[in-house]
Write a protein that holds these residues in place. Structure first.
Motif, mmCIF file in Angstrom:
data_model
loop_
_atom_site.group_PDB
_atom_site.id
_atom_site.type_symbol
_atom_site.label_atom_id
_atom_site.label_comp_id
_atom_site.label_asym_id
_atom_site.label_seq_id
_atom_site.Cartn_x
_atom_site.Cartn_y
_atom_site.Cartn_z
ATOM 1 N N LEU A 192 9.958 13.018 -28.461
ATOM 2 C CA LEU A 192 9.196 14.262 -28.617
ATOM 3 C C LEU A 192 9.683 15.367 -27.688
ATOM 4 N N GLN A 193 9.892 15.053 -26.412
ATOM 5 C CA GLN A 193 10.297 16.093 -25.467
ATOM 6 C C GLN A 193 11.658 16.685 -25.828
ATOM 7 N N LYS A 194 12.577 15.836 -26.292
ATOM 8 C CA LYS A 194 13.904 16.328 -26.706
ATOM 9 C C LYS A 194 13.786 17.336 -27.845
ATOM 10 N N PHE A 195 12.907 17.015 -28.809
ATOM 11 C CA PHE A 195 12.742 17.927 -29.943
ATOM 12 C C PHE A 195 12.014 19.203 -29.514
ATOM 13 N N GLU A 196 11.062 19.056 -28.612
ATOM 14 C CA GLU A 196 10.368 20.237 -28.068
ATOM 15 C C GLU A 196 11.373 21.160 -27.375
ATOM 16 N N ASP A 197 12.228 20.568 -26.526
ATOM 17 C CA ASP A 197 13.232 21.366 -25.793
ATOM 18 C C ASP A 197 14.192 22.053 -26.757
ATOM 19 N N ALA A 198 14.618 21.310 -27.793
ATOM 20 C CA ALA A 198 15.576 21.863 -28.761
ATOM 21 C C ALA A 198 14.981 23.086 -29.459
ATOM 22 N N ILE A 199 13.703 23.003 -29.803
ATOM 23 C CA ILE A 199 13.058 24.137 -30.466
ATOM 24 C C ILE A 199 12.951 25.324 -29.513
ATOM 25 N N GLN A 200 12.591 25.050 -28.268
ATOM 26 C CA GLN A 200 12.474 26.144 -27.284
ATOM 27 C C GLN A 200 13.818 26.857 -27.101
ATOM 28 N N GLN A 201 14.905 26.073 -27.182
ATOM 29 C CA GLN A 201 16.246 26.649 -26.989
ATOM 30 C C GLN A 201 16.895 27.070 -28.308
ATOM 31 N N HIS A 207 18.010 25.203 -30.637
ATOM 32 C CA HIS A 207 19.098 24.299 -31.021
ATOM 33 C C HIS A 207 18.608 23.492 -32.219
ATOM 34 N N LEU A 208 18.943 23.949 -33.412
ATOM 35 C CA LEU A 208 18.297 23.410 -34.607
ATOM 36 C C LEU A 208 19.221 22.548 -35.465
ATOM 37 N N LYS A 209 20.390 22.195 -34.934
ATOM 38 C CA LYS A 209 21.280 21.294 -35.672
ATOM 39 C C LYS A 209 20.867 19.851 -35.380
ATOM 40 N N LEU A 210 20.306 19.191 -36.387
ATOM 41 C CA LEU A 210 19.718 17.873 -36.175
ATOM 42 C C LEU A 210 20.745 16.860 -35.685
ATOM 43 N N MET A 211 21.931 16.806 -36.312
ATOM 44 C CA MET A 211 22.914 15.797 -35.892
ATOM 45 C C MET A 211 23.374 16.028 -34.456
ATOM 46 N N SER A 212 23.494 17.274 -34.035
ATOM 47 C CA SER A 212 23.879 17.549 -32.638
ATOM 48 C C SER A 212 22.822 17.016 -31.675
ATOM 49 N N LEU A 213 21.571 17.204 -32.043
ATOM 50 C CA LEU A 213 20.468 16.720 -31.212
ATOM 51 C C LEU A 213 20.481 15.191 -31.153
#
Length: 194
Positions: free
Chosen positions: A141-150, A152-158
């Protein structure tokens, strides 16, 4: 077959697909909308099934509809919404454009596989990854939260920046994974059916 109480299922219904030019989950295939094929595949697996969408057309299926917490963030936003909502450790995430998916495929490669307790596990054929046929731990969850804040919306990169398992699917099962993004792909699928 015993349903899994420890798994929640989230189907990302997306919005109006620019390539399909209509609500993708409601596209018809063999006299049923895509979403019905997917619901049939997941009902034996868990009774905790949620549709991530704001479109009330899906309410006829009698499953809870969840609006994205952060709008217009694509699959990363959808998975973030699922992980924020869930009360289970493991969560099956599926896109709404895979009408050939089956209970057997999900069980074989994701539920009953050795990677059930991975952080992220998704299926792959010999050429493509399918991160929207995958298991996602709530620990993400925190990784996805951080990605949205930044943004960074490329799922495979995440995913690749996380601990993950890529599950190779046998060639006889490749067809079950196909996601149908365009009217041409839908036509080809229909023509390939006996």
């Amino acid at each position: 077959m015993q349903t899994q109480k420890h798994i929640s299922i989230y189907i990302l219904c997306g919005g109006k697909s620019s390539r399909m030019q209509t609500e993708k989950g409601l596209v018809m295939f063999n006299n049923k909308p895509f979403i019905e094929w997917i619901l049939e595949a997941v009902k034996p697996i868990s009774n905790q099934i949620y549709l991530i969408t704001e479109n009330t057309d899906y309410s006829i299926y009698n499953y809870p509809l969840l609006a994205d917490i952060h709008k217009n963030k694509g699959p990363v936003g959808g998975i973030h919404t699922a992980l924020t909502h869930t009360n289970t450790q493991q969560n099956l995430i599926l896109s709404c454009d895979i009408p050939m998916i089956s209970t057997h495929i999900i069980n074989r490669y994701l539920i009953n596989s050795k990677v059930i307790n991975s952080n992220i596990a998704f299926v792959s054929d010999s050429t493509r990854d399918y991160p929207l046929i995958g298991m996602y731990s709530v620990n993400n969850l925190q990784k996805f939260e951080d990605a949205i804040q930044q943004n960074h919306l490329k799922l495979m990169s995440l995913i690749q920046a996380s601990t993950y398992h890529r599950i190779q699917v046998a060639s006889r099962d490749f067809e079950a994974l196909y996601n149908i993004n365009t009217k041409d792909e839908l036509r080809t699928l229909i023509q390939s059916r006996p």
